[in-house]
Design a protein around this motif. Structure first.
Motif, short mmCIF file in Angstrom:
data_model
loop_
_atom_site.label_atom_id
_atom_site.label_comp_id
_atom_site.label_asym_id
_atom_site.label_seq_id
_atom_site.Cartn_x
_atom_site.Cartn_y
_atom_site.Cartn_z
N ALA A 207 5.09 15.41 18.03
CA ALA A 207 4.34 15.11 16.81
C ALA A 207 4.16 13.60 16.63
CB ALA A 207 5.06 15.69 15.59
N ASP A 208 5.23 12.84 16.91
CA ASP A 208 5.11 11.38 16.79
C ASP A 208 4.11 10.83 17.80
OD1 ASP A 208 6.96 11.47 14.79
OD2 ASP A 208 8.66 10.87 16.05
N SER A 209 4.17 11.37 19.03
CA SER A 209 3.23 10.91 20.05
C SER A 209 1.79 11.25 19.67
CB SER A 209 3.57 11.54 21.40
OG SER A 209 4.87 11.18 21.82
N LEU A 210 1.59 12.46 19.14
CA LEU A 210 0.25 12.86 18.72
C LEU A 210 -0.24 11.99 17.57
CD1 LEU A 210 -2.11 14.82 18.98
CD2 LEU A 210 -0.92 16.36 17.43
N LEU A 211 0.66 11.73 16.61
CA LEU A 211 0.28 10.88 15.48
C LEU A 211 -0.05 9.47 15.94
CD1 LEU A 211 -0.01 10.59 12.42
CD2 LEU A 211 2.42 10.02 12.32
N GLU A 212 0.79 8.95 16.85
CA GLU A 212 0.53 7.60 17.35
C GLU A 212 -0.77 7.55 18.14
OE1 GLU A 212 2.81 4.16 20.01
OE2 GLU A 212 3.72 6.13 19.70
#
Length: 427
Positions: A207-212
């Protein structure tokens, strides 16, 4: 309440540290084996089965009873055999723990099978064996087959309901009937909890990677919009203000000052926008071409530009520097670089084979650019649509300079630009 939590947390931490010791399973198995062997000897000597087993061995059919007060030697031998059997069962229920970390399934199967045999055949069970079963069931549920862990705990409730053993063995069997399934389920629950934490951590990373990634894409899109749309319009405001000021006859001085102020404000906005674009591109982690510094008037960059043009045209190109080079505003250096680049492209396209001189005159208040070729002159060197020349004029006007094109003295085509120098930029 906090002290109780701290104590339980401290015990749990100490238990995890102890379990992490490389030889902990071997040490635990040996200690439990010694305890089980001691218990087995005590149980064997006091067990009625041991006495009946000894009598049965010492009195075969047809043999008379020995003198009173003198125990026959054969009976002692039978009791010793029973003690040995008890001791072997005790060792078999505990020593396999030494292999629990490496082979949890095999160790748990041996421990459970031996305990069931001890209860059904000899109606006995040691406390050490009970502990070994709980540890083996938990470990198997924690890191082995959870189905096997549950199956190995099933016989104990059955034995407790059947009432196979009596006395202390029955009490231990009842304990196993309730604790063995609980230990297996605790291991399975611990395993599920660890897997859930790992899955949660993995989902959080995704999720963090997708958000970033989404944020970087949005910043890159904003940077493209600013560069392609907003910067172009601001540049046009600056150019039109300068054009109106220079081409409107009879304009009052106040109007000319206002138009000049508009041009200055637009150029300042362009400078700030370039800085913002640099931040956005760096945050967006654009590809290497976007992250490279914008070209300027460094000697290495100019030589590379001229070398590329030589390779493309096969003609001679000279670089002439007048005055000591100084660091200028990045926007001014970028405009000068692009003007030289466009002038070389025009000369290569409209005056093929012509030699080109690129001169840079550094002064305190201005930078003067001269790009001259020895081709046929303006009729051939000037592009038919004028886009290249108008683009160079816009670049010069955007940083507060001006550009002139026309025939060169002695033939050929000349592009001359005057851009703000260091002192003028600072002012």
């Amino acid at each position: 309440m906090d002290r109780t939590g701290d104590r339980s947390g401290g015990w749990a931490a100490r238990w995890r540290r102890s379990a992490a010791i490389p030889h902990a399973p071997v040490v635990a198995g040996v200690l439990l084996a010694v305890l089980a062997l001691t218990e087995a000897i005590v149980h064997a000597r006091s067990s009625p089965l041991a006495r009946s087993f000894g009598h049965a061995v010492s009195r075969p059919v047809g043999e008379t009873i020995a003198h009173a007060g003198t125990p026959p030697p054969v009976e002692s031998t039978g009791a010793v055999l029973y003690v040995v059997a008890f001791g072997l069962l005790g060792l078999a229920t505990t020593l396999p723990l030494a292999l629990l970390w490496a082979q949890p399934a095999a160790a748990a199967v041996v421990v459970s099978t031996t305990i069931v045999l001890s209860i059904t055949a000899f109606q006995t069970l040691t406390v050490a064996g009970l502990g070994a079963q709980l540890v083996a069931g938990y470990r198997l549920g924690r890191s082995g087959s959870y189905l096997l862990a549950v199956l190995l705990a099933v016989p104990y409730p059955v034995l407790a309901l059947a009432g196979t053993a009596g006395g202390e063995a029955r009490v231990l069997t009842l304990l196993l009937a309730s604790l063995a399934p609980a230990a297996a389920m605790a291991g399975i629950a611990r395993r599920a909890h660890s897997e859930a934490l790992e899955n949660t951590a993995a989902r959080q990373v995704i999720a963090d990677s997708l958000l970033e990634h989404t944020a970087r894409g949005e910043r890159a899109r904003i940077a493209r919009e600013l560069h392609d749309v907003v910067a172009h319009h601001i540049s046009m405001v600056s150019v039109q203000a300068e054009t109106a000021r220079l081409t409107t006859p009879g304009m009052p001085a106040a109007g000319a000052e206002r138009l000049s102020a508009i041009g200055d404000t637009a150029r300042a906005a362009l400078t700030e926008m370039r800085r913002l674009l640099g931040v956005l591109r760096e945050d967006a982690q654009a590809d290497a071409a976007d992250l490279r510094p914008q070209p300027g008037l460094r000697l290495q960059e100019l030589n590379e530009l001229l070398d590329e043009s030589r390779d493309a045209s096969g003609t001679g190109i000279r670089l002439i520097l007048n005055g000591p080079p100084v660091m200028l505003d990045p926007g001014v250096e970028l405009a000068a670089y692009r003007i030289v680049q466009e002038a070389l492209t025009n000369a290569r396209r409209h005056a093929p084979g012509a030699a080109v001189d690129v001169e840079l005159h550094y002064a305190g208040d201005a930078l003067r650019l001269l790009i001259r070729d020895n081709g046929p002159g303006p009729s051939a060197a000037a592009p038919a649509d004028g886009h290249g020349l108008s683009g160079m004029r816009e670049r010069a006007a955007a940083v507060g300079g001006r550009l002139r094109t026309g025939p060169a003295a002695g033939g050929g085509f000349l592009v001359e630009a005057r851009l703000p120098g260091k002192e003028e930029t600072a002012a």
